[in-house]
Scaffold this motif. Structure first.
Motif, short mmCIF file in Angstrom:
data_model
loop_
_atom_site.label_atom_id
_atom_site.label_comp_id
_atom_site.label_asym_id
_atom_site.label_seq_id
_atom_site.Cartn_x
_atom_site.Cartn_y
_atom_site.Cartn_z
N LYS A 47 0.82 -1.21 0.00
CA LYS A 47 0.00 0.00 0.00
C LYS A 47 0.86 1.26 0.00
CE LYS A 47 -3.85 -2.20 2.42
NZ LYS A 47 -4.83 -2.10 3.53
N THR A 48 0.28 2.32 -0.53
CA THR A 48 0.89 3.64 -0.45
C THR A 48 0.48 4.29 0.86
OG1 THR A 48 -0.99 4.63 -1.60
CG2 THR A 48 0.86 3.93 -2.95
N ALA A 49 1.10 5.42 1.20
CA ALA A 49 0.75 6.12 2.43
C ALA A 49 -0.64 6.73 2.32
CB ALA A 49 1.78 7.21 2.72
N ALA A 50 -1.34 6.77 3.42
CA ALA A 50 -2.68 7.36 3.42
C ALA A 50 -2.66 8.81 2.96
CB ALA A 50 -3.29 7.26 4.82
N SER A 51 -1.56 9.50 3.27
CA SER A 51 -1.43 10.90 2.87
C SER A 51 -0.94 11.07 1.44
CB SER A 51 -0.44 11.59 3.81
OG SER A 51 0.87 11.06 3.63
N GLY A 52 -0.45 9.98 0.85
CA GLY A 52 0.12 10.06 -0.48
C GLY A 52 1.56 10.53 -0.52
N GLN A 92 5.78 7.75 2.61
CA GLN A 92 6.02 8.44 3.87
C GLN A 92 4.79 8.24 4.74
OE1 GLN A 92 8.02 12.26 3.80
NE2 GLN A 92 6.65 13.05 5.38
N GLY A 93 4.82 7.13 5.48
CA GLY A 93 3.68 6.76 6.28
C GLY A 93 3.46 7.69 7.45
N GLY A 94 2.29 7.54 8.07
CA GLY A 94 1.95 8.36 9.22
C GLY A 94 1.06 7.59 10.18
N GLN A 95 0.37 8.32 11.04
CA GLN A 95 -0.42 7.70 12.09
C GLN A 95 -1.52 6.80 11.54
OE1 GLN A 95 -1.70 10.49 15.04
NE2 GLN A 95 -2.88 9.01 16.21
N ASP A 96 -2.18 7.21 10.47
CA ASP A 96 -3.25 6.39 9.90
C ASP A 96 -2.70 5.06 9.38
OD1 ASP A 96 -5.07 8.36 10.49
OD2 ASP A 96 -5.11 9.20 8.46
#
Length: 470
Positions: free
Chosen positions: A10-15, A34-38
């Motif tokens: 998967k890609t990062a939720a933020s893109g 560049q992943g994050g909290q989601d």
């Protein structure tokens, strides 16, 4: 490349994305999310969902999947090692050894999978007491950039063998090989969600893992400041924590040591991986009677190191991994340039890459920071001492206590070094090697908990006591 969450890429939720740069050439070698909290939330959810099924699988069956993964890693060792060189910078031989070492770690824990036993105690007053060892649940592994593949194995191997699931966060500069190995786990039949890999900065991805209420353990390898923050934050939700926080490993060379062997050991132990190893030789204390000869031998061996792109033949030392690391090493040398004797090195070569010459220092004042703090790069101070008492006192005079070594032919001296040196691991006439059977970790500020061995496996379980009266 994409992140591995719930068995899917998967890609990062933020893109958002991050570039991965070759430290020898400054060329882009990959892009990751560049992943994050989601993204962490999704990964923890997937790991939580996979927990019961993975824990219920017979341990031997879990071991078979680790064995199959190890076999696939060995088949792909050439591709994986080249990928590791491109993102981390180390010479191809070192990268190959690291990838093979990862496979060895998985094989070791797979072999232990049939040895996960509890206890049974019969008592006259209380009946039968059964002590079960149960998996913790979702575990987080936060790995550094210096040995990203090996340290990933140190965390994945015992966690999965014990029946836990894991969310792994690789370092931002070295995520590619870890992601590639994640794909091999899936090909080996690892169920979806058992291993998840989320890429991104520590301040977002790492923080989200440490604060997530469903994460039951955090295993962190890195520097002291971040380690303290991890411990303090994880305590808010009563997580199990293991911390490996680096060291300032001393090497003591006695007057009866084989100086040729000791000098070769010091050079290899310091400049392996461009000095970016927690257990590297960080400072040498040599008896004054043999100090001059030892310095000559060590200088000769250090000057023989060829530095360059890790994919080139005969290169023995690659670049530092990143610009910040290079700047720190330059600052260390500049701070002592006016008061120390630079036996060799001490400069940065011209051209591209985060290169720095392998450097030897002598004549340092006792309070020089290079003798007490962790120096993560190719700089090695050599200090004369009069005897073993002075050497041990100096070796123990830092807040660190990860590794140490003593080089001598005298069994009594060796035994004393093993007893008196304040370190989690002490080598005699060798340094830096940590086979998977060996419990590895530090004392004092070098951390808590242990990697490797059955000791690490036990730390991924918790005891449940059952009292049964007929």
């Amino acid at each position: 490349m994409k992140m591995l969450i719930g068995g899917e890429w998967k890609t990062a939720a933020s893109g958002g994305e991050m570039e991965v740069i070759n430290p020898a050439t400054w060329e882009k070698v990959g892009v990751v999310p560049q992943g994050g909290q989601d993204d962490v939330g999704a990964a923890v959810d997937a790991a939580s969902e996979a927990c019961s099924g993975w824990a219920a699988l017979p341990p031997v069956e879990r071991g078979k999947i680790l064995f199959r993964t190890a076999a696939l890693v060995r088949e792909e060792v050439g591709r994986l090692a080249a990928m590791l060189v491109a993102e981390q910078g180390k010479p191809l031989r070192e990268a190959t050894d690291e990838v093979r070492g990862f496979a060895h770690v998985l094989e070791y824990y797979a072999g232990l999978s049939s040895s996960l036993y509890g206890e049974s105690i019969n008592t006259r007053l209380y009946g039968r007491i059964i002590v079960e060892k149960r998996p913790l649940g979702v575990c987080a592994g936060i790995i550094p950039w210096n040995m990203p593949v090996m340290i990933a194995g140190w965390k994945i191997g015992p966690a999965l063998t014990a029946g836990n699931t894991m969310v792994l966060k690789p370092a931002s500069t070295t995520p590619l090989t870890t992601l590639a190995i994640g794909d091999l786990f899936l090909k080996a039949g690892l169920p979806a969600g058992v291993l998840n890999i989320v890429t991104g900065p520590g301040e977002t991805v790492g923080e989200a893992l440490v604060t997530h209420p469903e994460v039951r353990k955090v295993s962190f390898t890195g520097e002291i400041g971040t380690g303290r923050h991890v411990a303090e934050t994880a305590a808010q939700t009563m997580k199990h924590v293991s911390l490996e926080l680096g060291g300032s490993d001393p090497m003591i060379v006695c007057d009866d040591a084989d100086l040729e062997v000791a000098a070769a050991g010091a050079a290899a132990g310091r400049f392996y991986n461009c000095g970016q190893t927690c257990t590297a030789v960080k400072r040498v204390y040599v008896f004054s009677e043999v100090a001059e000869r030892f310095r000559e031998l060590l200088t000769e061996k250090t000057r023989a190191f060829t530095i360059g792109n890790g994919m080139e033949k005969r290169v023995r030392m690659g670049p530092l991994n990143n610009a910040a690391g290079l700047e720190r090493i330059e600052a260390v040398v500049e701070d002592v340039r006016d008061e120390a004797e630079i036996l060799t090195g001490g400069t940065r070569p011209e051209g591209k890459g985060f290169f720095y010459e392998p450097t030897l220092l002598a004549g340092l004042p006792a309070d020089a920071p290079v003798l007490s703090e962790e120096v993560f790069g190719p700089v090695l101070p050599v200090v004369e001492v009069e005897d073993l008492d002075e050497a041990v006192e100096a070796a123990n005079s830092t807040r660190y206590g990860l590794g140490a070594s003593i080089w001598t032919k005298d069994l009594g001296r060796a035994e004393r070094g093993c007893q008196d040196l304040e370190a989690g691991i002490v080598w005699v006439n060798q340094h830096i090697k940590v086979p998977p059977e060996t419990p590895f970790g530090g004392v004092k500020w070098s951390g808590t908990g242990r990697e490797n061995g059955v000791h690490a496996l036990e730390r991924y379980t918790e005891e449940k006591a059952l009292l049964i009266r007929p």
